[in-house]
Design a protein around this motif. Structure first.
Motif, PDB file in Angstrom:
ATOM      1  N   ILE A  68       0.813  -1.209   0.000  1.00 25.85           N
ATOM      2  CA  ILE A  68       0.000   0.000   0.000  1.00 25.85           C
ATOM      3  C   ILE A  68       0.848   1.262   0.000  1.00 25.85           C
ATOM      4  N   THR A  69       2.162   1.135   0.224  1.00 30.16           N
ATOM      5  CA  THR A  69       3.017   2.321   0.268  1.00 30.16           C
ATOM      6  C   THR A  69       3.423   2.805  -1.120  1.00 30.16           C
ATOM      7  N   SER A  70       3.187   1.998  -2.154  1.00 30.59           N
ATOM      8  CA  SER A  70       3.417   2.466  -3.528  1.00 30.59           C
ATOM      9  C   SER A  70       2.201   3.278  -3.971  1.00 30.59           C
ATOM     10  N   LEU A  71       2.399   4.179  -4.906  1.00 32.14           N
ATOM     11  CA  LEU A  71       1.298   5.048  -5.319  1.00 32.14           C
ATOM     12  C   LEU A  71       0.152   4.252  -5.930  1.00 32.14           C
ATOM     13  N   ASP A  72       0.463   3.298  -6.796  1.00 27.43           N
ATOM     14  CA  ASP A  72      -0.619   2.535  -7.416  1.00 27.43           C
ATOM     15  C   ASP A  72      -1.358   1.675  -6.388  1.00 27.43           C
ATOM     16  N   GLY A  73      -0.615   1.055  -5.461  1.00 26.25           N
ATOM     17  CA  GLY A  73      -1.260   0.283  -4.410  1.00 26.25           C
ATOM     18  C   GLY A  73      -2.105   1.158  -3.500  1.00 26.25           C
ATOM     19  N   ARG A 157       1.566   4.451 -14.780  1.00 25.89           N
ATOM     20  CA  ARG A 157       1.569   3.978 -16.165  1.00 25.89           C
ATOM     21  C   ARG A 157       0.191   4.238 -16.758  1.00 25.89           C
ATOM     22  N   LEU A 158       0.188   5.093 -17.777  1.00 24.95           N
ATOM     23  CA  LEU A 158      -1.073   5.565 -18.340  1.00 24.95           C
ATOM     24  C   LEU A 158      -1.937   4.417 -18.847  1.00 24.95           C
ATOM     25  N   TRP A 159      -1.340   3.463 -19.525  1.00 23.66           N
ATOM     26  CA  TRP A 159      -2.140   2.398 -20.127  1.00 23.66           C
ATOM     27  C   TRP A 159      -2.815   1.543 -19.057  1.00 23.66           C
ATOM     28  N   ARG A 160      -2.168   1.394 -17.904  1.00 25.31           N
ATOM     29  CA  ARG A 160      -2.788   0.638 -16.823  1.00 25.31           C
ATOM     30  C   ARG A 160      -3.939   1.434 -16.194  1.00 25.31           C
ATOM     31  N   SER A 222     -21.960 -10.943  -6.793  1.00 26.49           N
ATOM     32  CA  SER A 222     -21.478  -9.561  -6.717  1.00 26.49           C
ATOM     33  C   SER A 222     -20.776  -9.143  -8.002  1.00 26.49           C
ATOM     34  N   LEU A 223     -21.143  -7.992  -8.514  1.00 27.54           N
ATOM     35  CA  LEU A 223     -20.463  -7.449  -9.692  1.00 27.54           C
ATOM     36  C   LEU A 223     -19.000  -7.141  -9.394  1.00 27.54           C
ATOM     37  N   ALA A 224     -18.712  -6.800  -8.138  1.00 21.39           N
ATOM     38  CA  ALA A 224     -17.344  -6.437  -7.769  1.00 21.39           C
ATOM     39  C   ALA A 224     -16.374  -7.602  -7.900  1.00 21.39           C
ATOM     40  N   ARG A 225     -16.892  -8.835  -7.907  1.00 20.38           N
ATOM     41  CA  ARG A 225     -16.016  -9.992  -8.065  1.00 20.38           C
ATOM     42  C   ARG A 225     -15.349  -9.992  -9.430  1.00 20.38           C
ATOM     43  N   TYR A 226     -15.957  -9.352 -10.416  1.00 16.45           N
ATOM     44  CA  TYR A 226     -15.489  -9.451 -11.795  1.00 16.45           C
ATOM     45  C   TYR A 226     -14.610  -8.279 -12.216  1.00 16.45           C
ATOM     46  N   ILE A 227     -14.155  -7.496 -11.237  1.00 14.90           N
ATOM     47  CA  ILE A 227     -13.195  -6.435 -11.513  1.00 14.90           C
ATOM     48  C   ILE A 227     -12.226  -6.356 -10.337  1.00 14.90           C
ATOM     49  N   ASP A 228     -10.962  -6.375 -10.630  1.00 20.49           N
ATOM     50  CA  ASP A 228      -9.916  -6.286  -9.604  1.00 20.49           C
ATOM     51  C   ASP A 228      -9.034  -5.085  -9.918  1.00 20.49           C
ATOM     52  N   PRO A 229      -9.277  -3.951  -9.267  1.00 29.00           N
ATOM     53  CA  PRO A 229      -8.472  -2.754  -9.557  1.00 29.00           C
ATOM     54  C   PRO A 229      -6.985  -2.972  -9.327  1.00 29.00           C
ATOM     55  N   GLY A 230      -6.633  -3.854  -8.373  1.00 29.35           N
ATOM     56  CA  GLY A 230      -5.223  -4.119  -8.115  1.00 29.35           C
ATOM     57  C   GLY A 230      -4.543  -4.783  -9.289  1.00 29.35           C
ATOM     58  N   ASP A 231      -5.159  -5.811  -9.846  1.00 30.97           N
ATOM     59  CA  ASP A 231      -4.586  -6.479 -11.014  1.00 30.97           C
ATOM     60  C   ASP A 231      -4.475  -5.524 -12.195  1.00 30.97           C
ATOM     61  N   LEU A 232      -5.457  -4.660 -12.355  1.00 33.74           N
ATOM     62  CA  LEU A 232      -5.475  -3.744 -13.489  1.00 33.74           C
ATOM     63  C   LEU A 232      -4.409  -2.655 -13.363  1.00 33.74           C
ATOM     64  N   ILE A 234      -1.847  -2.304 -10.945  1.00 33.85           N
ATOM     65  CA  ILE A 234      -0.510  -2.683 -10.498  1.00 33.85           C
ATOM     66  C   ILE A 234       0.154  -3.654 -11.479  1.00 33.85           C
ATOM     67  N   LEU A 235      -0.601  -4.645 -11.939  1.00 30.35           N
ATOM     68  CA  LEU A 235      -0.033  -5.670 -12.808  1.00 30.35           C
ATOM     69  C   LEU A 235      -0.347  -5.459 -14.279  1.00 30.35           C
ATOM     70  N   GLY A 236      -1.386  -4.670 -14.570  1.00 31.45           N
ATOM     71  CA  GLY A 236      -1.780  -4.478 -15.961  1.00 31.45           C
ATOM     72  C   GLY A 236      -2.441  -5.697 -16.555  1.00 31.45           C
TER      73      GLY A 236
END
Length: 267
Positions: A68-73, A157-160, A222-232, A234-236
């Motif tokens: 969580i200390t990184s900006l994206d996290g 990273r803009l694309w992420r 849950s609709l939230a199960r089908y989106i993971d902001p962290g994967d998107l 942080i990992l792209g």
């Protein structure tokens, strides 16, 4: 009158609320990003602190973030995981609860439907009005995040970030479709809005609290199960199966809303 006429009229009616919501989200993004430099230099091991939380809370508010200390996290935890998925998603579901029920409540639906437009097109027009609404709010938050990170001399990273907002926009449209279905089913705005908001909040926490339990399958509601902001962010990485579920769910709920309204007795 066709569905696009309905959409244009509905969108025009919502311009003020769009401006207010956008301003509130800009303020939220600005405050969140402004706090990051002091958060980063606090000297506290926030990662260890967060890992001490119960698994249900970690799933709800941290997601897949490990640092969580990184900006994206930090942005995933403080902005996208909670504010976007729960609060903004809940707002759009709640707002959509008035799309059809509001017309029935005000007895204006009959006046609209005496014109050459079917009930199905009427419902579709209401949904289409929310598409540019979601797109505008999505774009405002995206630009705010980019400007905010630039002001504190940080970079994403803009694309992420674009991936987050692309899939996030689909998620918000799915929330709108839930509100639209509730609006077509219930005869009162408050009931429809309460049901739509309850569906988003209830299934969100159901997904979180059943993680790693024998009842984890319930979280698929849950609709939230089908989106993971962290994967998107942080990992792209994009869960294309999840994207497909959001798109199919949106289409299904809109079709069901139209079918329900077709069978309603407005007398």
């Amino acid at each position: 009158m066709r569905e696009l006429d309905v959409a244009r009229f509905e969108f025009a009616q919502r311009r003020r609320s769009i401006a207010i919501v956008s301003a509130l989200l800009v303020a939220t993004v600005g405050l969140t990003i402004a706090v990051f430099p002091s958060f980063e230099q606090a000297g506290v091991d926030f990662n260890e602190l967060l890992q001490s939380y119960p698994e249900g809370l970690q799933a709800a508010f941290i997601g897949s973030v490990s640092d969580i200390t990184s900006l994206d996290g930090y942005l995933v935890v403080e902005l996208y995981q909670l504010v976007w998925l729960l609060i903004v998603g809940g707002y759009f579901a709640y707002s959509a609860g008035s799309l059809v029920a509001g017309e029935v409540d005000n007895r204006s639906a009959e006046l609209v439907l005496v014109r050459p437009i079917s009930r199905t097109r009427f419902v579709l027009g209401k949904f289409l009005a929310m598409v540019p609404t979601v797109a505008l709010v999505d774009l405002v938050v995206l630009v705010s995040v980019l400007l905010g990170t630039a002001l504190i001399d940080e970079e994403l990273r803009l694309w992420r970030l674009l991936l987050v907002h692309f899939v996030g926009g689909l998620y918000l449209l799915a929330c709108v479709s839930i509100g639209l279905l509730a609006s077509a089913y219930f005869q009162r705005v408050r009931r429809a809005q309460g049901a739509a908001l309850g569906a988003i909040f209830g299934t969100f926490f159901l997904d979180s609290l059943t993680t790693d339990t024998d009842y984890e399958f319930l979280g698929s509601l849950s609709l939230a199960r089908y989106i993971d902001p962290g994967d998107l962010l942080i990992l792209g990485e994009v869960d294309w199966d999840g994207v497909a579920v959001l798109v199919v769910a949106t289409c299904l709920f809109v079709v069901l809303a139209a079918e329900v309204f077709e069978r309603r007795d407005l007398s």
